[in-house]
Design a protein around this motif. Structure first.
Motif, PDB file in Angstrom:
ATOM      1  N   UNK A  38       0.907  -1.279   0.025  1.00 56.78           N
ATOM      2  CA  UNK A  38      -0.013  -0.012  -0.054  1.00 56.78           C
ATOM      3  C   UNK A  38       0.771   1.373  -0.011  1.00 56.78           C
ATOM      4  N   UNK A  39       2.049   1.088  -0.781  1.00 56.76           N
ATOM      5  CA  UNK A  39       2.965   2.398  -1.026  1.00 56.76           C
ATOM      6  C   UNK A  39       3.854   2.489   0.026  1.00 56.76           C
ATOM      7  N   UNK A  40       3.997   1.584   1.149  1.00 57.04           N
ATOM      8  CA  UNK A  40       4.881   1.667   2.311  1.00 57.04           C
ATOM      9  C   UNK A  40       6.187   1.178   1.777  1.00 57.04           C
ATOM     10  N   UNK A  41       6.376   0.172   0.960  1.00 57.66           N
ATOM     11  CA  UNK A  41       7.771  -0.659   0.747  1.00 57.66           C
ATOM     12  C   UNK A  41       7.293  -2.171   1.232  1.00 57.66           C
ATOM     13  N   UNK A  42       6.931  -2.900   0.097  1.00 53.53           N
ATOM     14  CA  UNK A  42       6.720  -4.158   0.462  1.00 53.53           C
ATOM     15  C   UNK A  42       7.964  -5.071   1.105  1.00 53.53           C
ATOM     16  N   UNK A  43       9.251  -5.123   0.640  1.00 55.44           N
ATOM     17  CA  UNK A  43      10.048  -5.801   1.097  1.00 55.44           C
ATOM     18  C   UNK A  43      10.404  -5.172   2.559  1.00 55.44           C
ATOM     19  N   UNK A  44      10.491  -4.076   2.904  1.00 57.57           N
ATOM     20  CA  UNK A  44      10.790  -3.570   4.492  1.00 57.57           C
ATOM     21  C   UNK A  44       9.612  -4.161   5.287  1.00 57.57           C
ATOM     22  N   UNK A  45       8.323  -3.902   4.714  1.00 52.76           N
ATOM     23  CA  UNK A  45       7.332  -4.285   5.664  1.00 52.76           C
ATOM     24  C   UNK A  45       7.199  -5.772   5.712  1.00 52.76           C
ATOM     25  N   UNK A  66       9.457 -10.304  -5.904  1.00 46.66           N
ATOM     26  CA  UNK A  66      10.110  -9.331  -5.260  1.00 46.66           C
ATOM     27  C   UNK A  66      10.417  -9.573  -3.604  1.00 46.66           C
ATOM     28  N   UNK A  67       9.331 -10.030  -3.069  1.00 47.68           N
ATOM     29  CA  UNK A  67       9.577 -10.538  -1.803  1.00 47.68           C
ATOM     30  C   UNK A  67      10.386 -11.448  -1.623  1.00 47.68           C
ATOM     31  N   UNK A  68      10.443 -12.655  -2.437  1.00 43.76           N
ATOM     32  CA  UNK A  68      11.324 -13.699  -2.536  1.00 43.76           C
ATOM     33  C   UNK A  68      12.904 -13.226  -2.529  1.00 43.76           C
ATOM     34  N   UNK A  69      12.920 -12.426  -3.706  1.00 43.86           N
ATOM     35  CA  UNK A  69      14.422 -11.624  -3.792  1.00 43.86           C
ATOM     36  C   UNK A  69      14.851 -11.216  -2.629  1.00 43.86           C
ATOM     37  N   UNK A  70      14.115 -10.850  -1.716  1.00 44.10           N
ATOM     38  CA  UNK A  70      14.512 -10.087  -0.327  1.00 44.10           C
ATOM     39  C   UNK A  70      14.578 -11.119   0.673  1.00 44.10           C
ATOM     40  N   UNK A  71      14.247 -12.367   0.425  1.00 49.30           N
ATOM     41  CA  UNK A  71      14.488 -13.427   1.606  1.00 49.30           C
ATOM     42  C   UNK A  71      13.510 -13.825   2.098  1.00 49.30           C
ATOM     43  N   UNK A  72      12.030 -13.466   1.744  1.00 53.71           N
ATOM     44  CA  UNK A  72      10.926 -13.791   2.512  1.00 53.71           C
ATOM     45  C   UNK A  72      10.449 -15.362   2.181  1.00 53.71           C
ATOM     46  N   UNK A  73      10.634 -16.210   3.099  1.00 52.71           N
ATOM     47  CA  UNK A  73      10.431 -17.675   2.793  1.00 52.71           C
ATOM     48  C   UNK A  73       8.857 -18.177   3.264  1.00 52.71           C
TER      49      UNK A  73
END
Length: 384
Positions: A38-45, A66-73
């Protein structure tokens, strides 16, 4: 550097997620991070919620990647499912849960699963219980669910729907949707994933196995102002984004002088005008009306004149101490503790908070704040 910044309070994000869990204590809560959270930055959230949320939800595979690329499992739910057959191999092997809402998706998925016998997939069958946007009709659901539940490539099948009027108290459409989907769930004996943010907050009969908090995670109250729970929810949720800038110039104008494009605003008295580094080129709504509230050093002032691409102007006549460098809060929580709700600003723009938050453009830097930020997030470039 240009002083406009979107400050993202990740402690507030976690607080709001925990409020969703408290509202539905028997359900698990998938955090909805679509549209770049919602505009806040998905990876950091996502990273901030990683130890809390058992699943996360996005609109499409690209957002999931994009989330997987930042290590979200954790499992990532694709709320619109897939759009092309070519996405299926990654969905099947990548830990995604796909929503299915049309017959062709069901056929394509079952055919493709035959190529991956070592993988099993969780799917969510979307029922159109009355919103009439996506989903199978209630009459179609039973046969589709039976096919999926007996297929060896399907690990788990959830029943899903979306509510059109959960933000409104005692709405008959919500009652009908709940009756339809709860009857189906009982008949099919399937786990249910029904409640969006307003239903999570106000409709316990919709909670069941999973809830899907979205905009409430970001501190926005999704209930209509006349809802009996509205004021209570305002006290519970914390704003996550604070859009902050500075006054970059001050003009002293006599009465009768125009301000800005179209000369929409004409001063009625000698006026001090603060020029703020923020405009529609940053995502601030150009349709903001005269009088739209803004905080300057924690004090309310009003928009004066039209919003420009890079600037807007406010009347600071009543704040003689305000000047170049004064802190400006377009919405969110000021450093003094004063709060200006993005929902209130949205009403002045004849829109909703969703459009303002998702409309903040990439040139506005996001600055993330969390009291216990793990060093791993900093090293990954997710947090400053």
């Amino acid at each position: 550097m240009r002083p406009l910044t979107a400050h993202i309070d990740l402690d507030a994000l976690r607080h709001n997620y925990l409020q969703a869990r408290r509202c539905a204590p028997q359900a698990r809560a998938m955090a909805v991070l679509k549209a770049n959270a919602y505009g806040h930055g998905a990876a950091a959230c996502a990273a901030a919620l990683g130890d809390l949320a058992p699943a996360m939800a996005v609109a499409c595979l690209e957002e999931g990647q994009a989330l997987r690329a930042h290590g979200i499992k954790c499992p990532i739910v694709l709320l619109e499912g897939f759009f092309e057959v070519s996405e299926l191999d990654e969905i099947i092997t990548g830990g995604y849960w796909s929503v299915l809402h049309t017959p062709w998706q069901v056929e394509a998925l079952l055919e493709r699963l035959a190529h991956w016998p070592q993988h099993r997939l969780t799917v969510l069958i979307k029922c159109d219980s009355g919103m009439h946007r996506l989903g199978f009709s209630p009459d179609e659901i039973q046969n589709i669910c039976q096919r999926l539940r007996t297929h060896e490539g399907i690990e788990q099948t959830l029943l899903m729907t979306h509510f059109a009027t959960a933000d409104v108290p005692d709405n008959p459409l919500l009652t009908r949707q709940l009756e339809t989907i709860n009857t189906l769930r009982s008949r099919l004996d399937l786990p249910g994933c029904f409640a969006n943010s307003p239903a999570t907050l106000s409709a316990p009969a919709s909670h069941h196995d999973w809830v899907r908090p979205g905009v409430m995670l970001y501190g926005v109250n999704p209930l209509e102002r006349h809802h009996p729970l509205h004021d209570e929810i305002n006290q519970v949720l914390q704003p996550v984004m604070t859009l902050e800038s500075r006054i970059i110039a001050v003009r002293e104008l006599p009465a009768g002088e125009p301000i800005g494009y179209g000369a929409r605003h004409v001063t009625r008295r000698p006026t001090r005008v603060g020029v703020v580094a923020c405009g529609y080129g940053d995502g601030y709504d150009r349709h903001a009306k005269e009088g739209t509230p803004v905080l300057v050093d924690g004090q309310r002032v009003a928009l004066a004149g039209r919003v420009s691409m890079d600037m807007l102007t406010v009347d600071i006549t009543e704040l003689p101490e305000a000047g170049i460098g004064s802190r400006v809060t377009l919405w969110g929580r000021d450093a003094s503790g004063a709060t200006l709700s993005v929902s209130e600003v949205a009403r002045w723009c004849d829109t909703i908070a969703y459009t303002l938050l998702t409309g903040i453009l990439p040139r506005v830097p996001r600055c993330y704040h969390r009291s216990d930020a793990p060093k791993t997030l900093i090293d990954a470039g997710v947090l400053p």
